[in-house]
Every structure is written in C-alpha cells, then in structure tokens.
Design an enzyme around this catalytic site. Structure first.
Site, PDB file in Angstrom:
ATOM      1  N   LYS A  13      36.667  44.075  47.673  1.00 17.49           N
ATOM      2  CA  LYS A  13      37.492  45.021  48.448  1.00 17.49           C
ATOM      3  C   LYS A  13      37.169  46.469  48.079  1.00 17.49           C
ATOM      4  O   LYS A  13      36.981  47.304  48.948  1.00 17.49           O
ATOM      5  CB  LYS A  13      38.988  44.791  48.194  1.00 17.49           C
ATOM      6  N   ARG A  88      50.405  43.058  48.012  1.00 16.48           N
ATOM      7  CA  ARG A  88      50.021  41.884  47.226  1.00 16.48           C
ATOM      8  C   ARG A  88      51.098  40.814  47.241  1.00 16.48           C
ATOM      9  O   ARG A  88      50.889  39.735  46.687  1.00 16.48           O
ATOM     10  CB  ARG A  88      49.784  42.308  45.777  1.00 16.48           C
ATOM     11  N   ARG A 127      31.310  42.155  36.079  1.00 15.12           N
ATOM     12  CA  ARG A 127      31.560  43.501  36.609  1.00 15.12           C
ATOM     13  C   ARG A 127      31.555  44.568  35.516  1.00 15.12           C
ATOM     14  O   ARG A 127      32.176  44.408  34.472  1.00 15.12           O
ATOM     15  CB  ARG A 127      32.916  43.476  37.304  1.00 15.12           C
ATOM     16  N   ARG A 160      36.169  46.407  32.582  1.00 19.76           N
ATOM     17  CA  ARG A 160      37.612  46.614  32.715  1.00 19.76           C
ATOM     18  C   ARG A 160      38.346  45.706  31.745  1.00 19.76           C
ATOM     19  O   ARG A 160      37.940  44.565  31.541  1.00 19.76           O
ATOM     20  CB  ARG A 160      38.045  46.260  34.150  1.00 19.76           C
ATOM     21  N   ARG A 171      44.944  36.291  37.000  1.00 22.44           N
ATOM     22  CA  ARG A 171      44.915  37.120  38.225  1.00 22.44           C
ATOM     23  C   ARG A 171      44.612  36.256  39.444  1.00 22.44           C
ATOM     24  O   ARG A 171      45.175  36.462  40.523  1.00 22.44           O
ATOM     25  CB  ARG A 171      43.875  38.236  38.078  1.00 22.44           C
TER      26      ARG A 171
HETATM   27  P1  AMP Z   1      43.101  45.730  41.146  1.00 18.74           P
HETATM   28  O1  AMP Z   1      42.297  46.884  40.654  1.00 18.74           O
HETATM   29  O2  AMP Z   1      43.458  45.840  42.596  1.00 18.74           O
HETATM   30  O3  AMP Z   1      42.506  44.391  40.795  1.00 18.74           O
HETATM   31  O4  AMP Z   1      44.493  45.796  40.361  1.00 18.74           O
HETATM   32  C1  AMP Z   1      44.555  45.713  38.946  1.00 18.74           C
HETATM   33  C2  AMP Z   1      45.968  45.356  38.499  1.00 18.74           C
HETATM   34  O5  AMP Z   1      46.889  46.373  38.924  1.00 18.74           O
HETATM   35  C3  AMP Z   1      46.535  44.065  39.083  1.00 18.74           C
HETATM   36  O6  AMP Z   1      46.108  42.923  38.365  1.00 18.74           O
HETATM   37  C4  AMP Z   1      48.039  44.324  38.949  1.00 18.74           C
HETATM   38  O7  AMP Z   1      48.460  44.156  37.615  1.00 18.74           O
HETATM   39  C5  AMP Z   1      48.140  45.804  39.292  1.00 18.74           C
HETATM   40  N1  AMP Z   1      48.337  46.037  40.749  1.00 18.74           N
HETATM   41  C6  AMP Z   1      47.465  46.627  41.617  1.00 18.74           C
HETATM   42  N2  AMP Z   1      47.952  46.660  42.860  1.00 18.74           N
HETATM   43  C7  AMP Z   1      49.177  46.073  42.790  1.00 18.74           C
HETATM   44  C8  AMP Z   1      50.181  45.788  43.743  1.00 18.74           C
HETATM   45  N3  AMP Z   1      50.021  46.099  45.042  1.00 18.74           N
HETATM   46  N4  AMP Z   1      51.303  45.163  43.306  1.00 18.74           N
HETATM   47  C9  AMP Z   1      51.475  44.837  42.017  1.00 18.74           C
HETATM   48  N5  AMP Z   1      50.575  45.074  41.058  1.00 18.74           N
HETATM   49  C10 AMP Z   1      49.417  45.691  41.436  1.00 18.74           C
END
Ligand code: AMP
Length: 213
Positions: A13, A88, A127, A160, A171
């Site tokens: 994404k 989400r 990654r 990360r 996740r």
């Molecule tokens: P991402 O970079 O999108 O994989 O997000 C990393 C982490 O941020 C996720 O594993 C969640 O802990 C938190 N996070 C990101 N977006 C959301 C969301 N829309 N709702 C809740 N937690 C989020």
C-alpha cells in the site's frame, strides 16, 4: 480522486500510494507514518502508541478518528487523497464515511491490494528503509545495486521495529480479524476494486492505475 487503499501489512500500500501521490499530485495519508512521527517526538501519546505498535495491535478508534479528521481538514487534502492504513476497523470505516458525508466529499473507490499471505511474510521480514534517502528496499527482492547504493553512500538499511516475526504474525492476525471484513463492507457499498498486488512494483502500479480509471 479520493481513495482508500486496503490490504494486509506488506501488500505494498505504502509503496503504491507514494507513486500515486507523485503522479496525481494528491497526498498519501498514511496513519502508520503519522503515528511513527508521533512516536519519534517522544510525547506521552507517542510512548503509548509505541507500545501498541510494537505489539502489532491497533491504536484505539477514537484516537484514530481524531487524527484522521484533523488531517483531512488540511488544505492539501481538499482536492483528493490516498488513505493508506486507514480505515482498519469497521468503526473507522463508518466514522470515515460520516466524516466525508459531512464534508460532501465521498470516496471514489476502495482498492484492495490482494496478495497471498506467504508473499507478505517475505516482504515484511525483508523490508528495510535507507536511512539517507527514506527509500523502501527489500533484502530479498531489491537488486544488490540498489542496496549498495544506500550503504556505499554511508546510509544504513533500517528495519522497522514492528517488522520482526512475532509482531508480524500478530499484525497479520489483527488484519484478518479486524480489517479484512472491510473488503465486504466496501463491496456492499459498490466502490471496491481489486488489484493483484503480487509482482514487480511497476507492474502492480499499472494494474492499480487501470483499476482506478
Ligand atoms: P502501518 O505502517 O500502516 O503498517 O501501521 C503501523 C502500526 O500503526 C499498526 O500496526 C498499528 O499499530 C498502527 N496503526 C496504523 N494505522 C492504524 C489505524 N488506522 N488504526 C489503528 N492503528 C493503526
């Protein structure tokens, strides 16, 4: 153009949203990036968010709604946006719908970046981000030249904190339980497009462009 990119962690994404942002001149709004920025500032909220993110769990819907409503009200989002990582949960999807209804700017599409779970694991564990340029790389799929370009220039390949196997597994579980149901949610709303997200970045991007035009 107002779109939501749906897809499991590692479905690409962020990579695709960045390409789309550069092409269409609309912002990529990544809630994950916004939360990581909050973590980096070291505020109390940032510390709490870090604990949740390190475990691979979700930050609460209320907090996310606050973050996203503020971001969508900024002027650069007036002509469109690409939401990456939001919504989400079903609650977030309903909150977003209400917010956009109030603004009179409904979504144009929700795009599912579809990729097999075994591919995701490799993408996530491999990654890395170049500390100098911010470029996203992968130790399994980027060319040696691309990786060397970063390290030879004095950069480091940063992983990360939530890209370790245990957190990744959680996740993906959280995605299946909380986010995957949104595929049906958007299908019922009539705006769902599906993109085969397995393949080279440019191939997937071409499919994405086709899906949203
Ligand atoms: P991402 O970079 O999108 O994989 O997000 C990393 C982490 O941020 C996720 O594993 C969640 O802990 C938190 N996070 C990101 N977006 C959301 C969301 N829309 N709702 C809740 N937690 C989020």
């Amino acid at each position: 153009m107002r779109i939501v990119l749906l897809g499991a962690p590692g479905s690409g994404k962020g990579t695709q949203a960045k390409k789309l942002m550069a092409d269409k001149n609309i912002p990529q709004i990544s809630t994950g990036d916004m939360l990581r920025e909050a973590v980096a500032t070291g505020t109390r909220f940032g510390q709490k968010a870090k604990t949740i993110m390190d475990a691979g769990d979700l930050v609460s819907d209320d907090i996310m709604l606050g973050i996203i409503s503020e971001r969508l009200s900024q002027s650069d989002a007036a002509d469109g946006f690409i939401l990456d990582g939001f919504p989400r949960t079903k609650t977030q999807a309903l909150d977003l719908e209400e917010l956009l209804d109030q603004l009179g700017t409904p979504l144009d599409a929700a795009v599912l970046m579809d990729v097999d779970f075994d591919v995701l694991m490799k993408r996530l564990t491999g990654r890395r981000t170049c500390s100098l340029t911010g470029k996203l790389l992968n130790v399994y799929s980027s060319s040696q030249e691309e990786l060397d370009e970063c390290t030879n220039a004095g950069g480091e390949l940063i992983q990360r904190e939530d890209d370790n196997e245990e957190t990744i597994a959680n996740r993906l579980d959280v995605y299946r339980a909380q986010t995957e149901p949104l595929v049906d949610f958007y299908r019922k709303r009539g705006g769902l497009r599906t993109v085969d997200a397995d393949g080279a970045i440019d191939e997937v991007y071409a499919r994405l462009l086709e899906a949203i035009t």
